[in-house]
Design an enzyme around this catalytic site. Structure first.
Site, PDB file in Angstrom:
ATOM      1  N   HIS A 467       1.613 -40.075  37.180  1.00 44.84           N
ATOM      2  CA  HIS A 467       2.059 -41.476  37.250  1.00 44.84           C
ATOM      3  C   HIS A 467       3.083 -41.654  38.373  1.00 44.84           C
ATOM      4  O   HIS A 467       2.932 -42.524  39.243  1.00 44.84           O
ATOM      5  CB  HIS A 467       2.669 -41.877  35.899  1.00 44.84           C
ATOM      6  N   GLU A 468       4.112 -40.825  38.364  1.00 45.30           N
ATOM      7  CA  GLU A 468       5.152 -40.964  39.388  1.00 45.30           C
ATOM      8  C   GLU A 468       4.601 -40.635  40.775  1.00 45.30           C
ATOM      9  O   GLU A 468       4.999 -41.247  41.763  1.00 45.30           O
ATOM     10  CB  GLU A 468       6.366 -40.079  39.060  1.00 45.30           C
ATOM     11  N   HIS A 471       3.063 -43.702  42.249  1.00 40.90           N
ATOM     12  CA  HIS A 471       4.072 -44.551  42.905  1.00 40.90           C
ATOM     13  C   HIS A 471       4.421 -43.971  44.280  1.00 40.90           C
ATOM     14  O   HIS A 471       4.555 -44.706  45.265  1.00 40.90           O
ATOM     15  CB  HIS A 471       5.358 -44.607  42.069  1.00 40.90           C
ATOM     16  N   HIS A 474       1.828 -44.679  46.887  1.00 40.16           N
ATOM     17  CA  HIS A 474       1.899 -46.090  47.292  1.00 40.16           C
ATOM     18  C   HIS A 474       2.970 -46.261  48.383  1.00 40.16           C
ATOM     19  O   HIS A 474       2.780 -46.999  49.354  1.00 40.16           O
ATOM     20  CB  HIS A 474       2.252 -46.931  46.055  1.00 40.16           C
TER      21      HIS A 474
END
Length: 678
Positions: A467-468, A471, A474
């Protein structure tokens, strides 16, 4: 840009001293004000070169000086540091409010937007100018001087309160611990958890074991401790942190919450909104408060019947198999783990040896390389804030430097709980033509290695890591070169979770698991029977988890949307009303969840926690294209990179989504992944 130059441009964390940061920040603010005065005094018509570029240079100064200071407050918190940080925070907030209310600066941006020069700007540049004008309005540019002064005062106080809130949660988490010398009290805990608690005791020169409220310790007790009284004691301590119900009520966040709610509402009214929820949506994809509330309630309607059935099954199992006739909140995780073991022959503990940190990282990097064409290479000689921290470069297929990231995986004292991605530096084209390489912080709070044994992750921790990293991708794989729309900058908050939640999907697929798993002793990948159990476990109590997330989202949104200063509804009343509507588990009356809900009171999620669910619809549907084309399909990976990740905040996320998926988002994939019948 060469490798060495990136290292030279990174912050020297060891050189930052608490007694020096205020002077550094004062100098930064003085320089920034001087540059700002020059920008507005320019007598030429406003252009990209004489307006936006010099504003970006000011922003770059804040990124290189102020960001590392805030970062250390989160990962290496100490009283002297936090006091110095807090003093600077006031000044920094004041400066940003001044900029947002600078009439001469606003006039130049407005003139640029109306000029013929605007027509010559590219899409990304126009977006920067449009965003700037929107942000001026949201900073109270149109207000009378007296109201502007009020806005400034409120903004400063809010930043102070949110810093105080987060600090009190950290302090309250650390204030409680339980020293245990009789191993029988910890019966049921696996060897790895016992080792961790022993390590915690040794850090305080104690024998035996020390239970703390750090998440790895808390979760180990709630999942495995046969000692029900201990589970209840730890649950109570955790759920009353920073509240009037805690052992140390001087860290109570209740007054902070009340003042934050009041001031946010005042701020929203000043800007012409009816409430702070409307103010929050001004920078999001979602169009109205009704749309958010309708979306959350609709999901709750679909998930609650199944969640009630999940709980009924859990109660029956607790009664018949464990002799627990009155299932309580501190039993839920423990009983769920036992039920999962019985039904699926699966638990986090059974899976853990298959996810040694090094193997999981290696697999993650392989997936990223295959899909997005970038390779992670560890680099030494970089200044870090703790020995556990690593630094990596991302390089493309031509071995060109694309980005860098710090990885700080383990929980420790004086480190804020949770997991997050933060910006070190943004991809940006300097006016001299050089492109600054983006660098990210990736921070987690996993169980550290015990003694000489390598650290292994639970499957939940593996999904958190992915998940991190989503980010991080991105931020790092953007192709934008303007500060305000590069990476996650300028991306509406309810779309910012799309890449992060998208990446989690690889942790559930055979193709992903074959790369990220390898038994700590034998190196064997996850066997078929465990894989099948893991696949089934994705739906195990998923409706219960769904309504819990909806409880947080609705509480946050209604807290801000329905605030009435004439008759303020107490926080506990709001959360109880939401629980009565959507929850299936009712916590005890002493539970003070809101007092440590840092996402909305100390982070950026105020009236925006719904973003997780909103973006989950997008991410599940985006991933369904990989399910159709192939989980590690290179073309689909490049398409995701070149549309969703590359564009940063330059294009409306719905336009990007449709470019990637070829249609509007569909909720069906989310319901399917969650095992909830549509």
């Amino acid at each position: 840009m060469q490798t060495s130059s990136l290292i030279e441009l990174l912050p020297d964390f060891n050189a930052l001293q608490a007694d020096q940061i205020e002077a550094k920040v004062d100098q930064l603010l003085a320089d920034s004000r001087q540059k700002l005065a020059q920008i507005v005094a320019c007598d030429e018509p406003p252009s990209w070169q004489n307006l936006v570029e010099p504003m970006e240079q000011i922003e770059h100064g804040f990124e290189s000086i102020w960001e590392p200071i805030g970062h250390l407050d989160a990962v290496r918190n100490a009283d002297d540091w936090h006091a110095a940080y807090d003093a600077c925070l006031q000044k920094v907030t004041e400066y940003h409010t001044e900029v947002g209310q600078n009439q001469a600066l606003f006039a130049r941006f407005e003139a640029l937007a109306k000029s013929s020069a605007y027509a010559t700007l590219n899409i990304a540049q126009k977006k920067v100018v449009d965003n700037a004008l929107r942000d001026f309005r949201l900073s109270g540019i149109a207000l009378a001087p007296a109201q502007q002064a009020e806005y400034k005062q409120i903004s400063q106080r809010l930043s102070q309160l949110s810093s105080q809130f987060g600090n009190q949660v950290l302090k309250a988490t650390q204030a409680w611990s339980k020293h245990i010398t009789d191993a029988a009290e910890l019966a049921g805990l696996p060897e790895s958890a016992m080792g961790l608690l022993q390590q915690y005791a040794q850090q305080k020169q104690l024998d035996g074991w020390r239970v703390t409220l750090d998440f790895p310790s808390y979760l180990a007790v709630m999942t495995h401790a046969d000692n029900r009284a201990l589970r209840e004691e730890v649950y109570r301590a955790f759920s009353t942190r920073a509240s009037d119900q805690a052992d140390n009520p001087e860290l109570d966040n209740s007054a902070n919450i009340d003042e934050i709610r009041q001031l946010r509402h005042q701020l929203a009214l000043l800007l012409g909104f009816n409430n702070y929820a409307e103010r929050s949506l001004a920078t999001k994809m979602v169009e109205s408060t009704d749309q958010v509330i309708g979306f959350l309630r609709d999901l709750a309607r679909q998930a609650k019947p199944q969640a009630q059935q999940d709980l009924k099954n859990l109660r029956e199992f607790a009664q018949t198999q464990l002799g627990l006739n009155d299932l309580q909140p501190w039993d839920i995780t423990y009983v769920s783990d036992k039920l999962k073991q019985q039904r699926l022959s699966l638990s986090q503990e059974i899976l853990k040896p298959y996810f040694p940190v090094e193997q999981t990282l290696s697999g993650l990097f392989t997936i990223v390389e295959r899909l997005f064409g970038v390779q992670a290479v560890q680099v030494s000689g970089v200044s870090v804030w703790h020995d556990d921290v690593r630094f990596y470069e991302l390089r493309d297929e031509q071995n060109q430097l694309v980005a860098g990231f710090y990885l700080d995986l383990y929980a420790r004292e004086n480190k804020r709980g949770g997991a997050w991605m933060d910006t070190v530096q943004t991809r940006w084209r300097h006016p001299n033509g050089d492109v600054q390489v983006p660098v990210a912080h990736l921070i987690c709070n996993f169980t550290p290695p015990i003694g000489s044994k390598p650290a292994c992750l639970t499957h939940d921790e593996v999904t958190t890591l992915f998940h991190e990293f989503g980010h991080g991708l991105h931020h790092m794989l953007t192709e934008m070169e303007h500060m305000d729309i590069s990476g996650i900058n300028g991306v509406p908050w309810d779309a910012v979770e799309l890449p992060s939640q998208f990446m989690e999907n690889f942790c559930w697929e055979r193709e992903g698991l074959d790369l990220i798993s390898g038994h700590v002793d034998s190196g064997e990948p996850l066997p078929d029977d465990l894989f099948e159990s893991l696949k089934q476990s994705r739906h195990f109590q998923s409706a219960m988890m769904m309504v819990r997330q909806l409880e947080f989202s609705l509480f946050d949104f209604l807290l801000h949307a329905e605030y009435n200063p004439q008759a303020v509804e107490p926080v506990q009343a709001v959360i109880q009303r939401v629980r009565d509507e959507v929850a299936v588990i009712q916590p005890p009356s002493y539970n003070r969840f809101a007092n440590s809900f840092s996402h909305i009171f100390a982070g950026g999620y105020a009236a925006g926690y719904f973003s997780y669910k909103w973006a989950e619809v997008l991410s599940a549907d985006a991933f369904s294209l990989f399910e159709e084309q192939g989980i590690l399909d290179v073309d689909t990976g490049r398409k995701f990179k070149n549309t969703i990740l590359a564009a940063g905040g330059s294009v409306d996320p719905m336009v990007l989504f449709k470019a990637f998926r070829g249609r509007e988002p569909d909720i069906a994939a989310l319901l399917r992944h969650s095992g909830i019948a549509a």
